[in-house]
Scaffold this motif. Sequence first.
Motif, PDB file in Angstrom:
ATOM      1  N   ILE A  89      23.388   9.141   2.082  1.00  0.00           N
ATOM      2  CA  ILE A  89      24.274  10.302   2.117  1.00  0.00           C
ATOM      3  C   ILE A  89      23.476  11.583   1.851  1.00  0.00           C
ATOM      4  O   ILE A  89      22.319  11.545   1.438  1.00  0.00           O
ATOM      5  N   ASN A  90      24.097  12.697   2.132  1.00  0.00           N
ATOM      6  CA  ASN A  90      23.506  14.033   1.937  1.00  0.00           C
ATOM      7  C   ASN A  90      22.330  14.308   2.873  1.00  0.00           C
ATOM      8  O   ASN A  90      21.556  15.246   2.638  1.00  0.00           O
ATOM      9  N   LEU A  91      22.188  13.520   3.922  1.00  0.00           N
ATOM     10  CA  LEU A  91      21.119  13.755   4.895  1.00  0.00           C
ATOM     11  C   LEU A  91      21.669  14.692   5.973  1.00  0.00           C
ATOM     12  O   LEU A  91      22.149  14.284   7.022  1.00  0.00           O
ATOM     13  N   GLU A  92      21.592  15.982   5.671  1.00  0.00           N
ATOM     14  CA  GLU A  92      22.210  17.008   6.511  1.00  0.00           C
ATOM     15  C   GLU A  92      21.197  17.805   7.315  1.00  0.00           C
ATOM     16  O   GLU A  92      21.508  18.337   8.379  1.00  0.00           O
ATOM     17  N   ASN A  93      19.973  17.891   6.805  1.00  0.00           N
ATOM     18  CA  ASN A  93      18.912  18.665   7.463  1.00  0.00           C
ATOM     19  C   ASN A  93      17.620  17.849   7.382  1.00  0.00           C
ATOM     20  O   ASN A  93      16.787  18.078   6.508  1.00  0.00           O
ATOM     21  N   PRO A  94      17.448  16.889   8.274  1.00  0.00           N
ATOM     22  CA  PRO A  94      16.320  15.955   8.171  1.00  0.00           C
ATOM     23  C   PRO A  94      14.961  16.651   8.124  1.00  0.00           C
ATOM     24  O   PRO A  94      14.709  17.605   8.864  1.00  0.00           O
ATOM     25  N   ASP A  95      14.115  16.155   7.245  1.00  0.00           N
ATOM     26  CA  ASP A  95      12.744  16.624   7.162  1.00  0.00           C
ATOM     27  C   ASP A  95      12.016  16.234   8.445  1.00  0.00           C
ATOM     28  O   ASP A  95      12.133  15.096   8.910  1.00  0.00           O
TER      29      ASP A  95
END
Length: 409
Positions: free
Chosen positions: A364-370
């Motif tokens: 969760i909270n993976l909104e702006n992948p590195d």
Amino acid sequence: MKRRVVVTGTGVVSPLGNDVETMWKNIINGKSGIKRLESEEYEDINTKIAGAIDDFSGERYLEKKELKKYDLFTQYGYAAAVQALEQSKLDMETVDKDRVGVYIGSGTGGLQTLLSNHETMLEKGTKRVSPMLIPTMINNMASGLTAIKTGFRGPSFAPVSACATSNHAIGEAYINIAHGYSDAILAGGAEATITPLYFAGFSKMRAMSTRNDTPEKASRPFDADRDGFVMSEGAGVLFLEEYEHAKRRGAPILGEIVGYGSTTDAYHITTPDPSGAAKAMKLAIERAEVNPEEVDYINAHGTSTPTGDVSETKAIKDVFSDHANRLKVSSTKSMTGHMFGAAGGIEAIISLKSLEDNIFPPTINLENPDAECNLDYVPNESVTGDINIALSNGFGFGGHNAVIAFRKV
């Protein structure tokens, strides 16, 4: 000939529930167990959030008069062990207790006991320090108490390898049973480190997230905006058993352990070396006698630190080459936080549940992948699919690496 080793029981204490089914339901629904700490003790510390447990009832497992004797980490570990034994349906009257062991580790041990006694000493003098200080705080007491309560007289010890502790406990228990020294072993880890001292230390390292206003968004592995891990507490314990031993007594078989890889970076006390993690994964796969392409899922160590997540991604790419883009990887620490020595126990159980239910749990909270973290991390929502082989990664300070390979039975 190496004997097969299966898991016949599991138990947890966690910020997402104090039994396996409650925790698993919350995991697959993408729920965060992170909350703000309201105590004034954390007022001057940059981080004020944690995966704290506030609904644990030690009286279910120990008599009320006993609770004062045991540090919280010991209570957590014993509670998880009891749950695992209950699920395994082991007959305590007929089992050969000389052939059953206990490997429950802890990265820190009885920190809360140590700190409270130190405070007592400073305020009231050395004569007021508890005579139970040492036997209550030492790391092996979760194993010790569990052995005393169950009467298991097989091998018993408590590995201490930071965040790899539980994976080492499970892996070494697997080897012990596979080579015929024991028939069954309770294995996993327990931790209770949510204290101002630990927070202050990690805060000075700038290792922890400071998203105090949005606790549930703070643990965000592989996301470009991650700013550190979130401390958590709990326990995860598995009952490992030789396959024929389990089969003869009609035990529930939850999955099989087929491989274990353990390496050391020999590199740096806190910064990981991707080659060490890669070698541990390779060893687990080789010893499982499967091809890398057969691995369907990796429960990543994925702590939500800037360097750690990139390092693990590189290691996965090194091991799996093109298959790295096809398998699914997720960090359930995005929901549980980081339980240090207990993390691998919890995540091994999550991996087994993934195999059982054919569900890939989310990150969760993976909104702006590195940009440097570009694998399929099962962003934000769980997905279904065939899962037959899963790896559970554990990497600790000091360069300790331990990976467990599970197979559906």
